[in-house]
Motif scaffolding. Structure first.
Motif, mmCIF file in Angstrom:
data_model
loop_
_atom_site.group_PDB
_atom_site.id
_atom_site.type_symbol
_atom_site.label_atom_id
_atom_site.label_comp_id
_atom_site.label_asym_id
_atom_site.label_seq_id
_atom_site.Cartn_x
_atom_site.Cartn_y
_atom_site.Cartn_z
ATOM 1 N N ALA A 144 0.889 -1.171 0.000
ATOM 2 C CA ALA A 144 0.000 0.000 0.000
ATOM 3 C C ALA A 144 0.922 1.215 0.000
ATOM 4 O O ALA A 144 1.168 1.815 1.036
ATOM 5 C CB ALA A 144 -0.919 -0.027 1.213
ATOM 6 N N LYS A 172 0.639 7.708 -0.215
ATOM 7 C CA LYS A 172 0.016 8.703 0.659
ATOM 8 C C LYS A 172 -0.403 9.821 -0.288
ATOM 9 O O LYS A 172 0.385 10.266 -1.121
ATOM 10 C CB LYS A 172 0.991 9.207 1.713
ATOM 11 N N ARG A 200 -7.613 9.713 3.587
ATOM 12 C CA ARG A 200 -7.668 8.594 4.535
ATOM 13 C C ARG A 200 -8.806 7.672 4.127
ATOM 14 O O ARG A 200 -9.719 8.076 3.424
ATOM 15 C CB ARG A 200 -7.911 9.107 5.951
ATOM 16 N N ALA A 238 -7.017 -1.055 7.249
ATOM 17 C CA ALA A 238 -6.068 -1.335 8.326
ATOM 18 C C ALA A 238 -4.990 -0.257 8.456
ATOM 19 O O ALA A 238 -4.542 0.041 9.549
ATOM 20 C CB ALA A 238 -5.413 -2.698 8.089
ATOM 21 N N ASN A 239 -4.565 0.312 7.359
ATOM 22 C CA ASN A 239 -3.560 1.378 7.367
ATOM 23 C C ASN A 239 -4.187 2.584 6.662
ATOM 24 O O ASN A 239 -3.987 2.778 5.466
ATOM 25 C CB ASN A 239 -2.288 0.912 6.661
ATOM 26 N N PRO A 240 -4.966 3.392 7.385
ATOM 27 C CA PRO A 240 -5.824 4.404 6.748
ATOM 28 C C PRO A 240 -5.111 5.534 6.008
ATOM 29 O O PRO A 240 -5.737 6.238 5.235
ATOM 30 C CB PRO A 240 -6.633 4.956 7.924
ATOM 31 N N ASP A 241 -3.815 5.694 6.210
ATOM 32 C CA ASP A 241 -3.094 6.783 5.542
ATOM 33 C C ASP A 241 -2.512 6.382 4.190
ATOM 34 O O ASP A 241 -2.037 7.235 3.451
ATOM 35 C CB ASP A 241 -1.950 7.288 6.428
ATOM 36 N N PHE A 242 -2.502 5.092 3.862
ATOM 37 C CA PHE A 242 -1.855 4.612 2.641
ATOM 38 C C PHE A 242 -2.831 3.848 1.759
ATOM 39 O O PHE A 242 -3.690 3.128 2.241
ATOM 40 C CB PHE A 242 -0.653 3.729 2.985
ATOM 41 N N LYS A 269 -3.443 1.373 -1.864
ATOM 42 C CA LYS A 269 -2.866 0.407 -2.792
ATOM 43 C C LYS A 269 -2.971 0.941 -4.212
ATOM 44 O O LYS A 269 -3.788 1.817 -4.498
ATOM 45 C CB LYS A 269 -3.617 -0.928 -2.697
#
Length: 147
Positions: free
Chosen positions: A90, A93, A103, A107-111, A113
């Protein structure tokens, strides 16, 4: 062969073989934006690749969006610029024109795919989607798109 379209496996980027030295590190590759490909990892010849590090692709293959590219986030329709690309699962940004960082609820809201975004041109604007906040020009009132 010089002129063959290839994907650099290390970066996922698509380019054209610019030079074939016919030795252990034969290929130099140029991307569509004119940039010459370089290895991400430290290697002896950072601008040259061997045949195991590239794969031939057809004309339909697209280059992956990179740092500074304008992209549309598929889920929201909003357009932003890639401000970080760590080349991972992913990697992206994304920052909107108003300075807000994109956002999502994962699971990783700042990044994001690669499949979460699509490259767009300079003329692209945010697409309105369900739940988007909008201002009605005629009245100046703010609301949310519900259908």
């Amino acid at each position: 062969t010089v002129g063959t379209r290839v994907r650099v496996k290390e970066s996922g980027r698509v380019g054209v073989i610019l030079n074939d030295a016919k030795d252990n590190w034969p290929y130099s590759i140029q991307y569509a934006n004119g940039e010459v490909a370089q290895h991400i990892a430290k290697v002896a010849n950072p601008k040259f690749f061997d045949e195991r590090e590239v794969e031939a692709v057809g004309a339909e293959a697209k280059d992956r969006p990179v740092l500074g590219a304008r992209v549309r986030i598929q889920a929201t329709g909003r357009v932003g610029v890639i401000v970080q690309d760590d080349m991972g699962r992913a990697p992206y940004k994304i920052q909107y024109a108003d300075g807000e960082l994109a956002r999502h609820a994962g699971a990783n809201p700042d990044f994001f795919k690669e499949g979460d975004v699509e490259a767009v041109g300079a003329e692209a604007k945010d697409r309105l989607v369900l739940g988007a906040r909008v201002r009605v020009k005629a009245t100046g009132r703010i609301g949310v798109i519900v259908e």
